[in-house]
Design an enzyme around this catalytic site. Structure first.
Site, mmCIF file in Angstrom:
data_model
loop_
_atom_site.group_PDB
_atom_site.id
_atom_site.type_symbol
_atom_site.label_atom_id
_atom_site.label_comp_id
_atom_site.label_asym_id
_atom_site.label_seq_id
_atom_site.Cartn_x
_atom_site.Cartn_y
_atom_site.Cartn_z
ATOM 1 N N HIS A 51 78.848 -7.422 2.099
ATOM 2 C CA HIS A 51 79.447 -6.141 1.738
ATOM 3 C C HIS A 51 78.439 -5.219 1.072
ATOM 4 O O HIS A 51 77.388 -5.642 0.587
ATOM 5 C CB HIS A 51 80.670 -6.339 0.842
ATOM 6 C CG HIS A 51 80.392 -6.878 -0.522
ATOM 7 N ND1 HIS A 51 79.921 -8.133 -0.762
ATOM 8 C CD2 HIS A 51 80.536 -6.298 -1.748
ATOM 9 C CE1 HIS A 51 79.792 -8.340 -2.050
ATOM 10 N NE2 HIS A 51 80.142 -7.237 -2.685
ATOM 11 N N HIS B 16 89.147 -13.867 2.359
ATOM 12 C CA HIS B 16 88.662 -14.046 0.994
ATOM 13 C C HIS B 16 89.050 -12.789 0.210
ATOM 14 O O HIS B 16 88.632 -11.687 0.550
ATOM 15 C CB HIS B 16 87.138 -14.210 1.016
ATOM 16 C CG HIS B 16 86.548 -14.682 -0.271
ATOM 17 N ND1 HIS B 16 86.565 -13.920 -1.419
ATOM 18 C CD2 HIS B 16 85.917 -15.827 -0.605
ATOM 19 C CE1 HIS B 16 85.973 -14.580 -2.396
ATOM 20 N NE2 HIS B 16 85.562 -15.741 -1.928
ATOM 21 N N HIS C 199 72.244 -6.468 -7.478
ATOM 22 C CA HIS C 199 72.506 -5.757 -6.233
ATOM 23 C C HIS C 199 73.093 -4.404 -6.616
ATOM 24 O O HIS C 199 74.256 -4.314 -7.015
ATOM 25 C CB HIS C 199 73.491 -6.534 -5.344
ATOM 26 C CG HIS C 199 73.060 -7.936 -5.055
ATOM 27 N ND1 HIS C 199 73.934 -8.998 -5.010
ATOM 28 C CD2 HIS C 199 71.830 -8.452 -4.801
ATOM 29 C CE1 HIS C 199 73.274 -10.110 -4.732
ATOM 30 N NE2 HIS C 199 71.993 -9.805 -4.605
ATOM 31 N N HIS D 182 74.571 -7.048 0.669
ATOM 32 C CA HIS D 182 74.291 -8.381 0.164
ATOM 33 C C HIS D 182 75.433 -9.301 0.567
ATOM 34 O O HIS D 182 76.424 -8.878 1.138
ATOM 35 C CB HIS D 182 74.083 -8.384 -1.350
ATOM 36 C CG HIS D 182 75.216 -7.789 -2.125
ATOM 37 N ND1 HIS D 182 75.410 -6.435 -2.238
ATOM 38 C CD2 HIS D 182 76.217 -8.365 -2.826
ATOM 39 C CE1 HIS D 182 76.473 -6.191 -2.982
ATOM 40 N NE2 HIS D 182 76.993 -7.356 -3.346
ATOM 41 N N GLU E 161 76.090 -4.674 -9.202
ATOM 42 C CA GLU E 161 76.432 -6.037 -9.616
ATOM 43 C C GLU E 161 75.222 -6.772 -10.181
ATOM 44 O O GLU E 161 74.228 -6.991 -9.485
ATOM 45 C CB GLU E 161 76.971 -6.823 -8.413
ATOM 46 C CG GLU E 161 78.167 -6.166 -7.732
ATOM 47 C CD GLU E 161 78.566 -6.865 -6.441
ATOM 48 O OE1 GLU E 161 77.942 -7.896 -6.113
ATOM 49 O OE2 GLU E 161 79.483 -6.384 -5.771
#
Length: 427
Positions: A322, A279, A358, A364, A328
């Site tokens: 990560h 991803h 986060h 998270h 974020e």
């Protein structure tokens, strides 16, 4: 509703609502046509490099100097500064901001969730038009993300219709009025104190992909000739101030330049993804960026997660777990985010109109159910559809407000979505 637009990101535009209103050959002639007044609107320093310089010449019916003293404004009680006392490393998630029962316009419906030295993050919930009033944010550029209800945004440069699925950006210091096309409206705002938003460099992606400059739309000149009182509410140095003038502030008959409001249809974003495995980093979903003085580390990135194909082989397809150097703040416009389950029994979950935070270096990623489904899924081509999430991502810790922590919308059980992961079994 029919609006006219010019296309191209930060082009130098020239537009007039009355033929002959734009002067030819000079910006501030001795006598502008029709008795108009020439006024320069600057959103960069005069001596900024040409490629970075943003300014627009406005030809208006009256100069903006024509007003009395600004006095403190007593409305918008939840437009507040964040504080370290309300900030923790905890992962946070909120229910949707309720729509108001009483008559509340865009300004009084602003609610601050957090911010830092580079940005502030607000939500809005409104049920009334801004009648005979205008808003001027002298602290920062505003990126508005409607979630429910279309907006009609009138600015000094013209009008824009901005439904959910679109965004609009209002330059720092430009006056605007927000009307509600559908009667009720809710959405998100990133107030940017740093470098103005711009398109990110594409690097190895090449010449095409992500947001295309030609898909950004700037309004053409439109003016309002109204001789009646209009309140100007200004955000200045973190507080709101008010004064009243005797005419509409939207009396710009013609303008030319590159400091102007614009809108963008998020459906036009050209997603880039893997065709082999893994991803990619979420930076491939960046629509706009406000760069910092550290190359590659943004004051703020505006990132979206729109419908897209997933085709990677032998790979975990949702966003991986990560811990990030960036903080974020996420919102959901519609649908369900692919790394989080929606509400269960009508409660909790990451829901449209809700949000999550986060902060930097706190782990998270997908919840237990999303992880289990992704690890068991048959890896055939799959389209993620009927969803649109976004993220305001900043290099600094996003401090939270008293309302964000104690306003009744914070979900107390958010951490539970990561409980119950089975321990790996080693041979």
């Amino acid at each position: 509703m029919t609006m006219s637009y010019q296309t191209g990101f930060l082009n130098h535009f020239a537009t007039e609502a009355v033929a002959g209103a734009l002067p030819e050959g000079r910006n501030s002639p001795q006598r502008p046509a029709f008795g108009l007044y020439a006024e320069q609107f600057s959103s960069s320093a005069f001596t900024a490099p040409r490629a970075e310089n943003r300014r627009t010449w406005l030809y208006r019916m009256r100069p903006t100097t024509q007003h009395g003293r600004f006095l403190p404004y007593g409305g918008a009680p939840l437009l507040t500064a964040p504080a370290a006392a309300h900030t923790s490393p905890n992962r946070l998630r909120w229910d949707a901001l309720p729509l108001p029962d009483a008559s509340v316009d865009f300004v009084d419906g602003l609610v601050t969730y957090g911010g830092n030295e580079g940005i502030a993050i607000h939500l809005y919930a409104a049920s009334a038009n801004m009648d005979n009033r205008a808003f001027q944010n002298s602290d920062g550029e505003m990126l508005i993300v409607p979630q429910q209800g279309a907006l009609l945004v009138t600015t000094e440069c013209g009008r824009m219709d901005v439904p959910p699925g679109f965004i609009c950006v209002i330059p720092k210091g430009m006056r605007c009025r927000v009307e509600l096309t559908d009667g009720l409206a809710r959405g998100y705002i990133c107030e940017n104190y740093g470098a103005p938003f711009r398109l990110p460099d594409l690097g190895p992606i090449g010449a095409n992909g992500l947001a295309n400059p030609r898909d950004f739309e700037t309004p053409v000149a439109w003016f309002e000739d109204r001789d009646e009182p209009c309140e100007i509410v200004q955000k200045f140095n973190g507080s709101l101030w008010t004064t009243t003038i005797d005419h509409s502030p939207f009396d710009v008959v013609a303008w030319h330049g590159n400091s102007a409001p614009y809108r963008y249809d998020l459906a036009r974003f050209n997603t880039i993804g893997t065709v082999s495995f893994d991803h990619p980093d979420p930076s491939i979903f960046t629509v706009l960026t406000s760069p910092s003085d550290t190359p590659g580390t943004a004051n703020c990135d505006f990132v979206i997660f729109p419908p897209r194909w997933m085709v990677g082989e032998d790979t975990f397809r949702p966003p991986w777990f990560h811990r990030n150097v960036m903080s974020e703040f996420m919102g959901l416009i519609h649908g369900e985010y692919d790394a989080k389950e929606g509400a269960k029994d009508g409660k909790g979950g990451f829901v449209p109109g809700g949000a999550s935070l986060h902060n930097q270096h706190n782990g998270h990623g997908p919840d237990v159910d999303s992880t289990a489904k992704a690890m068991a899924a048959e890896l055939k081509p799959h389209k993620i559809d009927n969803t649109l999430a976004f993220m305001f991502e900043s290099r600094a810790i996003i401090q939270t407000t008293e309302f964000a922590i104690n306003g009744g919308l914070l979900q107390s059980d958010y951490d539970a979505c990561w409980s119950g992961f089975p321990k790996a079994r080693l041979p």
